[in-house]
Design a protein around this motif. Structure first.
Motif, PDB file in Angstrom:
ATOM      1  N   GLU A 209       0.824  -1.198   0.000  1.00  0.00           N
ATOM      2  CA  GLU A 209       0.000   0.000   0.000  1.00  0.00           C
ATOM      3  C   GLU A 209       0.862   1.255   0.000  1.00  0.00           C
ATOM      4  O   GLU A 209       0.566   2.227  -0.702  1.00  0.00           O
ATOM      5  N   PHE A 210       1.947   1.221   0.776  1.00  0.00           N
ATOM      6  CA  PHE A 210       2.858   2.377   0.809  1.00  0.00           C
ATOM      7  C   PHE A 210       3.408   2.666  -0.579  1.00  0.00           C
ATOM      8  O   PHE A 210       3.452   3.817  -1.022  1.00  0.00           O
ATOM      9  N   MET A 211       3.821   1.620  -1.298  1.00  0.00           N
ATOM     10  CA  MET A 211       4.440   1.826  -2.603  1.00  0.00           C
ATOM     11  C   MET A 211       3.431   2.213  -3.680  1.00  0.00           C
ATOM     12  O   MET A 211       3.797   2.817  -4.682  1.00  0.00           O
ATOM     13  N   SER A 212       2.168   1.879  -3.499  1.00  0.00           N
ATOM     14  CA  SER A 212       1.157   2.300  -4.476  1.00  0.00           C
ATOM     15  C   SER A 212       0.602   3.676  -4.157  1.00  0.00           C
ATOM     16  O   SER A 212       0.167   4.405  -5.049  1.00  0.00           O
ATOM     17  N   LYS A 213       0.658   4.051  -2.877  1.00  0.00           N
ATOM     18  CA  LYS A 213       0.049   5.299  -2.431  1.00  0.00           C
ATOM     19  C   LYS A 213       1.057   6.444  -2.276  1.00  0.00           C
ATOM     20  O   LYS A 213       0.763   7.597  -2.562  1.00  0.00           O
ATOM     21  N   VAL A 214       2.271   6.107  -1.814  1.00  0.00           N
ATOM     22  CA  VAL A 214       3.309   7.109  -1.529  1.00  0.00           C
ATOM     23  C   VAL A 214       4.458   6.987  -2.520  1.00  0.00           C
ATOM     24  O   VAL A 214       4.743   7.894  -3.289  1.00  0.00           O
ATOM     25  N   GLY A 215       5.165   5.852  -2.490  1.00  0.00           N
ATOM     26  CA  GLY A 215       6.271   5.622  -3.412  1.00  0.00           C
ATOM     27  C   GLY A 215       7.614   6.090  -2.893  1.00  0.00           C
ATOM     28  O   GLY A 215       7.732   6.641  -1.794  1.00  0.00           O
ATOM     29  N   LEU A 216       8.649   5.878  -3.692  1.00  0.00           N
ATOM     30  CA  LEU A 216      10.019   6.259  -3.367  1.00  0.00           C
ATOM     31  C   LEU A 216      10.714   6.785  -4.621  1.00  0.00           C
ATOM     32  O   LEU A 216      10.287   6.503  -5.738  1.00  0.00           O
ATOM     33  N   ILE A 217      11.799   7.510  -4.414  1.00  0.00           N
ATOM     34  CA  ILE A 217      12.630   7.993  -5.520  1.00  0.00           C
ATOM     35  C   ILE A 217      13.819   7.057  -5.736  1.00  0.00           C
ATOM     36  O   ILE A 217      14.187   6.777  -6.873  1.00  0.00           O
ATOM     37  N   TYR A 233       3.774 -11.898  -7.873  1.00  0.00           N
ATOM     38  CA  TYR A 233       2.648 -11.280  -8.578  1.00  0.00           C
ATOM     39  C   TYR A 233       2.833 -11.477 -10.078  1.00  0.00           C
ATOM     40  O   TYR A 233       3.960 -11.456 -10.587  1.00  0.00           O
ATOM     41  N   SER A 234       1.717 -11.636 -10.767  1.00  0.00           N
ATOM     42  CA  SER A 234       1.790 -11.876 -12.211  1.00  0.00           C
ATOM     43  C   SER A 234       2.145 -10.610 -12.978  1.00  0.00           C
ATOM     44  O   SER A 234       2.713 -10.662 -14.060  1.00  0.00           O
ATOM     45  N   ARG A 235       1.782  -9.449 -12.400  1.00  0.00           N
ATOM     46  CA  ARG A 235       2.096  -8.192 -13.066  1.00  0.00           C
ATOM     47  C   ARG A 235       2.593  -7.167 -12.050  1.00  0.00           C
ATOM     48  O   ARG A 235       1.929  -6.913 -11.046  1.00  0.00           O
ATOM     49  N   VAL A 236       3.768  -6.618 -12.303  1.00  0.00           N
ATOM     50  CA  VAL A 236       4.354  -5.586 -11.441  1.00  0.00           C
ATOM     51  C   VAL A 236       4.641  -4.374 -12.314  1.00  0.00           C
ATOM     52  O   VAL A 236       5.461  -4.441 -13.233  1.00  0.00           O
ATOM     53  N   GLU A 237       3.958  -3.282 -12.031  1.00  0.00           N
ATOM     54  CA  GLU A 237       4.068  -2.100 -12.879  1.00  0.00           C
ATOM     55  C   GLU A 237       4.650  -0.928 -12.088  1.00  0.00           C
ATOM     56  O   GLU A 237       4.122  -0.554 -11.045  1.00  0.00           O
ATOM     57  N   VAL A 238       5.761  -0.392 -12.575  1.00  0.00           N
ATOM     58  CA  VAL A 238       6.384   0.778 -11.951  1.00  0.00           C
ATOM     59  C   VAL A 238       5.897   2.023 -12.687  1.00  0.00           C
ATOM     60  O   VAL A 238       6.040   2.137 -13.902  1.00  0.00           O
ATOM     61  N   ILE A 239       5.323   2.955 -11.936  1.00  0.00           N
ATOM     62  CA  ILE A 239       4.729   4.163 -12.503  1.00  0.00           C
ATOM     63  C   ILE A 239       5.528   5.390 -12.098  1.00  0.00           C
ATOM     64  O   ILE A 239       5.806   5.602 -10.913  1.00  0.00           O
ATOM     65  N   ILE A 244       4.894  15.133  -8.948  1.00  0.00           N
ATOM     66  CA  ILE A 244       4.954  15.394  -7.511  1.00  0.00           C
ATOM     67  C   ILE A 244       6.386  15.710  -7.102  1.00  0.00           C
ATOM     68  O   ILE A 244       6.679  16.740  -6.504  1.00  0.00           O
ATOM     69  N   LEU A 245       7.294  14.787  -7.413  1.00  0.00           N
ATOM     70  CA  LEU A 245       8.724  14.946  -7.157  1.00  0.00           C
ATOM     71  C   LEU A 245       9.479  14.257  -8.291  1.00  0.00           C
ATOM     72  O   LEU A 245       9.092  13.160  -8.722  1.00  0.00           O
ATOM     73  N   LEU A 246      10.543  14.880  -8.755  1.00  0.00           N
ATOM     74  CA  LEU A 246      11.327  14.317  -9.841  1.00  0.00           C
ATOM     75  C   LEU A 246      11.807  12.913  -9.464  1.00  0.00           C
ATOM     76  O   LEU A 246      12.399  12.708  -8.402  1.00  0.00           O
ATOM     77  N   GLY A 247      11.523  11.945 -10.329  1.00  0.00           N
ATOM     78  CA  GLY A 247      11.996  10.585 -10.097  1.00  0.00           C
ATOM     79  C   GLY A 247      11.131   9.739  -9.186  1.00  0.00           C
ATOM     80  O   GLY A 247      11.442   8.559  -8.968  1.00  0.00           O
ATOM     81  N   LEU A 248      10.048  10.305  -8.667  1.00  0.00           N
ATOM     82  CA  LEU A 248       9.177   9.534  -7.769  1.00  0.00           C
ATOM     83  C   LEU A 248       8.508   8.398  -8.530  1.00  0.00           C
ATOM     84  O   LEU A 248       7.990   8.596  -9.633  1.00  0.00           O
ATOM     85  N   LYS A 249       8.516   7.216  -7.921  1.00  0.00           N
ATOM     86  CA  LYS A 249       7.911   6.043  -8.556  1.00  0.00           C
ATOM     87  C   LYS A 249       7.000   5.326  -7.572  1.00  0.00           C
ATOM     88  O   LYS A 249       7.310   5.225  -6.389  1.00  0.00           O
ATOM     89  N   THR A 250       5.893   4.825  -8.103  1.00  0.00           N
ATOM     90  CA  THR A 250       5.023   3.947  -7.339  1.00  0.00           C
ATOM     91  C   THR A 250       5.021   2.581  -7.999  1.00  0.00           C
ATOM     92  O   THR A 250       5.437   2.437  -9.155  1.00  0.00           O
ATOM     93  N   ILE A 251       4.552   1.578  -7.269  1.00  0.00           N
ATOM     94  CA  ILE A 251       4.501   0.217  -7.796  1.00  0.00           C
ATOM     95  C   ILE A 251       3.080  -0.311  -7.640  1.00  0.00           C
ATOM     96  O   ILE A 251       2.509  -0.261  -6.547  1.00  0.00           O
ATOM     97  N   TYR A 252       2.522  -0.773  -8.750  1.00  0.00           N
ATOM     98  CA  TYR A 252       1.180  -1.364  -8.738  1.00  0.00           C
ATOM     99  C   TYR A 252       1.292  -2.851  -9.027  1.00  0.00           C
ATOM    100  O   TYR A 252       2.036  -3.270  -9.920  1.00  0.00           O
ATOM    101  N   LEU A 253       0.553  -3.629  -8.262  1.00  0.00           N
ATOM    102  CA  LEU A 253       0.629  -5.090  -8.344  1.00  0.00           C
ATOM    103  C   LEU A 253      -0.695  -5.670  -8.823  1.00  0.00           C
ATOM    104  O   LEU A 253      -1.763  -5.184  -8.440  1.00  0.00           O
ATOM    105  N   ARG A 254      -0.620  -6.694  -9.642  1.00  0.00           N
ATOM    106  CA  ARG A 254      -1.831  -7.374 -10.135  1.00  0.00           C
ATOM    107  C   ARG A 254      -1.679  -8.877  -9.917  1.00  0.00           C
ATOM    108  O   ARG A 254      -0.597  -9.417 -10.029  1.00  0.00           O
TER     109      ARG A 254
END
Length: 254
Positions: A209-217, A233-239, A244-254
């Motif tokens: 939840e942290f990585m989908s909602k907040v994320g890291l650089i 997970y069958s699908r891992v998507e880095v967004i 918001i901040l340069l280089g910020l990435k979140t991770i969504y899992l399916r």
């Protein structure tokens, strides 16, 4: 239609070239409060937002990529970002620059003890847009946190941050609680065998939840989590979320 953000007027007690709590200011205040580091040089006192990695935990390229992103984020708020090897032995060396990484320095005007600013900073964050609250939390975990990952199952157990003092650790915990993300906070505990007490530790229990909602650089920390998730997970998507901040990435899992 783009959201019109209502930034909160805020004086951080540091030279940051803005009178408002913006995303870059919040990011670096997160790093400053997570580390509680400072150095006193010939021209004044500096608060420090460090980024550190264990030896061989990140490649030189990953560290360099992280450094370039943070250095650019620091420009609008007057931060001075230097690689660890360029800090050692200088007037800005706090004695904590032995590990790979880098640090961003902010000259203090009135900020002495971090705890003194907590009531005002907490109120300002609560009144700020989610993007600013989020940037603060990114700053808290982007520099010194570590992911606890089971080597056999590749399950991500937690994202942990060693805090320096219980008071600041409790404040950081309150800011995580505001998001609804599951966490726990362990205060100073005496070692059974005696000696120095363990540092208090703030632990994100729901890292997904942290990585989908907040994320890291941090490219290294994002890559490490992505690699672990790909086993389960069958699908891992880095967004990318650089708005918001340069280089910020979140991770969504399916």
């Amino acid at each position: 239609m783009n959201e019109i953000k209502q930034y909160v007027a805020f004086n951080p007690g540091l030279i940051m070239k803005t009178h408002y709590l913006t995303e870059p200011m919040a990011y670096f205040l997160g790093g400053i409060y997570a580390s509680e580091e400072q150095v006193i040089s010939s021209d004044g006192k500096y608060k420090i937002a460090p980024v550190r990695y264990n030896y061989n935990a990140a490649t030189n390229l990953e560290i360099a990529q992280h450094y370039e992103l943070v250095k650019k984020i620091a420009l609008p708020v007057n931060g001075q970002t230097y690689m660890a090897e360029n800090i050692r032995g200088t007037v800005l060396d706090s004695g904590k620059n032995r590990m790979p990484g880098f640090s961003t320095f902010f000259k203090s005007t009135s900020l002495d003890e971090l705890i003194d600013l907590v009531p005002e900073l907490s109120e300002a964050l609560r009144k700020s847009p989610w993007s600013v609250q989020r940037a603060f939390l990114v700053g808290v975990f982007d520099g010194r946190s570590s992911a606890d990952i089971d080597k056999k199952t590749h399950k991500v157990r937690m994202l942990a941050l060693d805090c320096i003092s219980d008071d600041i650790g409790a404040f950081l915990s309150e800011m995580v609680e505001m998001t609804g993300i599951r966490y726990n906070y362990n205060t100073h505990r005496d070692r059974l065998e005696g000696g120095r007490p363990r540092n208090p530790q703030l632990r994100i229990r729901d890292v997904e939840e942290f990585m989908s909602k907040v994320g890291l650089i941090s490219p290294r920390r994002v890559n490490l989590l992505k690699s672990a998730y790909e086993h389960n997970y069958s699908r891992v998507e880095v967004i990318e979320d650089s708005a918001i901040l340069l280089g910020l990435k979140t991770i969504y899992l399916r």
